[in-house]
Design an enzyme around this catalytic site. Structure first.
Site, PDB file in Angstrom:
ATOM      1  N   ASP A  16      61.364 -11.434 -24.658  1.00  0.00           N
ATOM      2  CA  ASP A  16      61.372  -9.952 -24.194  1.00  0.00           C
ATOM      3  C   ASP A  16      60.136  -9.671 -23.278  1.00  0.00           C
ATOM      4  OD1 ASP A  16      61.987  -7.143 -23.835  1.00  0.00           O
ATOM      5  OD2 ASP A  16      60.690  -6.760 -25.257  1.00  0.00           O
ATOM      6  N   MET A  17      60.189  -8.635 -22.490  1.00  0.00           N
ATOM      7  CA  MET A  17      58.787  -8.674 -21.554  1.00  0.00           C
ATOM      8  C   MET A  17      58.018  -7.448 -22.421  1.00  0.00           C
ATOM      9  SD  MET A  17      58.272  -8.116 -17.673  1.00  0.00           S
ATOM     10  CE  MET A  17      58.962  -6.328 -17.527  1.00  0.00           C
ATOM     11  N   ASP A  18      58.305  -6.148 -22.238  1.00  0.00           N
ATOM     12  CA  ASP A  18      57.575  -4.758 -22.604  1.00  0.00           C
ATOM     13  C   ASP A  18      57.501  -5.020 -24.312  1.00  0.00           C
ATOM     14  OD1 ASP A  18      57.439  -3.842 -20.086  1.00  0.00           O
ATOM     15  OD2 ASP A  18      59.460  -3.096 -20.338  1.00  0.00           O
ATOM     16  N   ASP A 172      60.312  -7.243 -29.887  1.00  0.00           N
ATOM     17  CA  ASP A 172      59.480  -6.389 -30.732  1.00  0.00           C
ATOM     18  C   ASP A 172      60.179  -5.334 -31.357  1.00  0.00           C
ATOM     19  OD1 ASP A 172      58.194  -3.945 -28.586  1.00  0.00           O
ATOM     20  OD2 ASP A 172      59.741  -5.528 -28.027  1.00  0.00           O
TER      21      ASP A 172
END
Length: 205
Positions: A16-18, A172
């Protein structure tokens, strides 16, 4: 508390990025806080964080539903994106996951599977010079069904040329974990920048 990372069983790693690979979650939350002040709805940081990975339009719809309001979702989206654009240059990598991305270059195939839109994704990846380290990028524009549905991670695995069970996800949020589980992938949870928990994919019955 950090856990021991073992990637031997996988050929592909999907981040995932953010909030997972890049420390941009606080910027998204700030943009929502400013939007809440502008429109007059309740800013609930914990609730918003729990929906990380959901595209901005989806969160706008959830705000209406959760708070029984009737805002035009597009108005909320435009406000949030404008505020985010003003501060997005402050984004940084998260050391724990970024170090894995560096360490396993040439040994694993890497993808991003994010709920961010293409404009935001491109800006962050280019700003932090992450794109050359990745083999595939899947963002909100690439799928019809977003997290917690599995489509984002399944498409990432497909673009890597791998089966779901050959991939591991780093996430996250609970929404992202649910998407990884639905995709049949093992998942490491990143909590406050620390890789803190391993969750195995559901066993097939």
């Amino acid at each position: 508390m950090a856990v021991t990372i073992n990637l031997d069983a996988y050929q592909g790693v999907i981040f995932d990025m953010d909030g997972t690979l890049v420390d941009s979650m606080k910027l998204h939350l700030k943009a929502w806080q400013l939007t809440s002040m502008r429109f007059g709805f309740i800013y609930d940081e914990a609730w918003l964080h729990s929906h990380g990975g959901t595209p901005t339009f989806g969160i706008a719809e959830l705000i209406n539903e959760h708070q029984q309001r009737s805002f035009d979702p597009l108005d909320l989206v435009m406000s949030k994106r404008n505020y985010f654009d003003e501060i997005r240059h402050q984004v940084e990598v998260i050391p724990s996951t970024f170090s894995l991305l560096q360490q396993y270059q040439g040994q694993k195939r890497f993808a991003i599977g994010t709920g961010a839109d293409a404009k935001t994704t491109d800006f962050i990846l280019d700003t932090l010079a992450l794109r050359p380290l990745l083999d595939a990028v899947v963002c909100a524009n690439d799928v019809n069904n977003h997290k917690p549905e599995p489509d984002t991670f399944l498409l990432a695995a497909q673009q890597l040329g791998l089966a779901p069970e050959q991939c591991v996800v780093f996430e996250d949020t609970k929404t992202g974990l649910a998407a990884a589980q639905a995709a049949g992938m093992d998942c490491y949870l990143v909590i406050d920048g620390v890789i803190s928990q391993f969750v195995a994919r559901p066993s097939k019955t």
